[in-house]
Structures are given as C-alpha cells and as structure tokens.
Design a protein around this motif. Structure first.
Motif, PDB file in Angstrom:
ATOM      1  N   PRO A 105       2.235  13.273  -5.832  1.00  0.00           N
ATOM      2  CA  PRO A 105       3.171  14.147  -6.546  1.00  0.00           C
ATOM      3  C   PRO A 105       4.573  14.091  -5.934  1.00  0.00           C
ATOM      4  O   PRO A 105       4.748  13.666  -4.788  1.00  0.00           O
ATOM      5  N   PRO A 106       5.596  14.505  -6.704  1.00  0.00           N
ATOM      6  CA  PRO A 106       6.966  14.489  -6.185  1.00  0.00           C
ATOM      7  C   PRO A 106       7.112  15.359  -4.926  1.00  0.00           C
ATOM      8  O   PRO A 106       6.422  16.360  -4.758  1.00  0.00           O
ATOM      9  N   LYS A 107       8.018  14.938  -4.057  1.00  0.00           N
ATOM     10  CA  LYS A 107       8.357  15.627  -2.810  1.00  0.00           C
ATOM     11  C   LYS A 107       7.207  15.668  -1.800  1.00  0.00           C
ATOM     12  O   LYS A 107       7.205  16.491  -0.903  1.00  0.00           O
ATOM     13  N   VAL A 108       6.237  14.807  -1.951  1.00  0.00           N
ATOM     14  CA  VAL A 108       5.135  14.719  -0.987  1.00  0.00           C
ATOM     15  C   VAL A 108       5.085  13.333  -0.357  1.00  0.00           C
ATOM     16  O   VAL A 108       4.256  13.049   0.479  1.00  0.00           O
ATOM     17  N   GLU A 109       6.015  12.464  -0.758  1.00  0.00           N
ATOM     18  CA  GLU A 109       5.987  11.091  -0.280  1.00  0.00           C
ATOM     19  C   GLU A 109       6.115  10.999   1.235  1.00  0.00           C
ATOM     20  O   GLU A 109       5.443  10.193   1.871  1.00  0.00           O
ATOM     21  N   GLY A 110       6.966  11.844   1.815  1.00  0.00           N
ATOM     22  CA  GLY A 110       7.152  11.823   3.269  1.00  0.00           C
ATOM     23  C   GLY A 110       5.884  12.213   4.006  1.00  0.00           C
ATOM     24  O   GLY A 110       5.514  11.598   5.012  1.00  0.00           O
ATOM     25  N   SER A 111       5.209  13.237   3.510  1.00  0.00           N
ATOM     26  CA  SER A 111       3.947  13.666   4.138  1.00  0.00           C
ATOM     27  C   SER A 111       2.878  12.588   3.989  1.00  0.00           C
ATOM     28  O   SER A 111       2.104  12.344   4.914  1.00  0.00           O
ATOM     29  N   MET A 112       2.837  11.948   2.830  1.00  0.00           N
ATOM     30  CA  MET A 112       1.865  10.885   2.604  1.00  0.00           C
ATOM     31  C   MET A 112       2.137   9.702   3.536  1.00  0.00           C
ATOM     32  O   MET A 112       1.216   9.127   4.101  1.00  0.00           O
ATOM     33  N   PHE A 113       3.412   9.356   3.707  1.00  0.00           N
ATOM     34  CA  PHE A 113       3.777   8.263   4.609  1.00  0.00           C
ATOM     35  C   PHE A 113       3.380   8.604   6.045  1.00  0.00           C
ATOM     36  O   PHE A 113       2.824   7.764   6.763  1.00  0.00           O
TER      37      PHE A 113
ATOM     38  N   PHE B 285       0.827  -1.205   0.000  1.00  0.00           N
ATOM     39  CA  PHE B 285       0.000   0.000   0.000  1.00  0.00           C
ATOM     40  C   PHE B 285       0.864   1.260   0.000  1.00  0.00           C
ATOM     41  O   PHE B 285       0.559   2.227  -0.711  1.00  0.00           O
ATOM     42  N   PHE B 286       1.943   1.264   0.767  1.00  0.00           N
ATOM     43  CA  PHE B 286       2.830   2.427   0.810  1.00  0.00           C
ATOM     44  C   PHE B 286       3.488   2.675  -0.542  1.00  0.00           C
ATOM     45  O   PHE B 286       3.594   3.816  -1.000  1.00  0.00           O
ATOM     46  N   ILE B 287       3.936   1.630  -1.192  1.00  0.00           N
ATOM     47  CA  ILE B 287       4.575   1.774  -2.499  1.00  0.00           C
ATOM     48  C   ILE B 287       3.568   2.279  -3.523  1.00  0.00           C
ATOM     49  O   ILE B 287       3.867   3.166  -4.333  1.00  0.00           O
ATOM     50  N   PHE B 288       2.362   1.750  -3.496  1.00  0.00           N
ATOM     51  CA  PHE B 288       1.318   2.198  -4.410  1.00  0.00           C
ATOM     52  C   PHE B 288       1.016   3.682  -4.223  1.00  0.00           C
ATOM     53  O   PHE B 288       0.924   4.432  -5.195  1.00  0.00           O
ATOM     54  N   CYS B 289       0.882   4.114  -2.982  1.00  0.00           N
ATOM     55  CA  CYS B 289       0.594   5.524  -2.710  1.00  0.00           C
ATOM     56  C   CYS B 289       1.780   6.418  -3.068  1.00  0.00           C
ATOM     57  O   CYS B 289       1.589   7.543  -3.537  1.00  0.00           O
ATOM     58  N   ALA B 290       2.996   5.944  -2.875  1.00  0.00           N
ATOM     59  CA  ALA B 290       4.176   6.736  -3.227  1.00  0.00           C
ATOM     60  C   ALA B 290       4.256   6.944  -4.731  1.00  0.00           C
ATOM     61  O   ALA B 290       4.693   8.005  -5.198  1.00  0.00           O
ATOM     62  N   LYS B 291       3.824   5.954  -5.499  1.00  0.00           N
ATOM     63  CA  LYS B 291       3.831   6.096  -6.956  1.00  0.00           C
ATOM     64  C   LYS B 291       2.760   7.083  -7.427  1.00  0.00           C
ATOM     65  O   LYS B 291       2.933   7.747  -8.439  1.00  0.00           O
ATOM     66  N   LEU B 292       1.640   7.155  -6.704  1.00  0.00           N
ATOM     67  CA  LEU B 292       0.537   8.010  -7.126  1.00  0.00           C
ATOM     68  C   LEU B 292       0.677   9.465  -6.695  1.00  0.00           C
ATOM     69  O   LEU B 292       0.149  10.348  -7.362  1.00  0.00           O
TER      70      LEU B 292
END
Length: 90
Positions: A49-57, A40-47
């Motif tokens: 926008p760039p530089k928002v992965e940390g906030s999404m995690f 699930f984390f990998i799927f959301c990181a791919k979806l």
C-alpha cells in the motif's frame, strides 16, 4: 563463480591485473546479487500500500541481512563439524 575463467590467466597478455582486481569475482558477484534484489524490491514496492514502501524495504533488508549472517554462521559451524581443523604437532 568465475574462478574457472580467472584462474588460467588466458588474457594476461592483453588485460592488466588491475582490471581483474577492479572487476573480479567479488565485485561481479555483488553486482549480480544487487540486480537480483532490485527486481524483488521493485515488485514488492508495487504490491504494498502507499506510504509503506520504506517500511517494506527496511523489513526486506533486515531479513536479507539476517539470512546472510545466519547462512554464514551456520555454514561455518557445519564446516567445523565435518572438517575439523588440523592441529600442528607440538
């Protein structure tokens, strides 16, 4: 999950107890949960926008921890309502 396998101790002659402690139900369940979360984390990181992965995690982990704690407290409350503690005679 694996209690029906662990309880009969069919392997007691060839598998030591320390292996069951090391790879017991708690460890097994945690590993399976984390592997499910990783997809699930990998799927959301791919979806996202760039530089928002940390906030999404951080958001996902916060919601996951909230859900786990809410389920724990809600489950405890339901058990207390439907199965009240038996008091020892005084």
């Amino acid at each position: 999950i694996v209690d029906p396998i662990f309880a009969p101790r069919l392997w007691a002659s060839w598998l030591p107890d320390w292996a069951l402690i090391l790879f017991g139900d708690t460890v097994f369940t945690t590993i399976v949960d984390r592997l499910g979360d990783m997809a699930f984390f990998i799927f959301c990181a791919k979806l996202c926008p760039p530089k928002v992965e940390g906030s999404m995690f951080a958001l996902q982990m916060g919601l996951s921890n909230f859900g786990s704690n809410a389920g724990l407290y809600l489950g405890t409350a339901i058990l207390e309502i439907f199965y009240p503690k038996l008091h020892a005679p005084e």
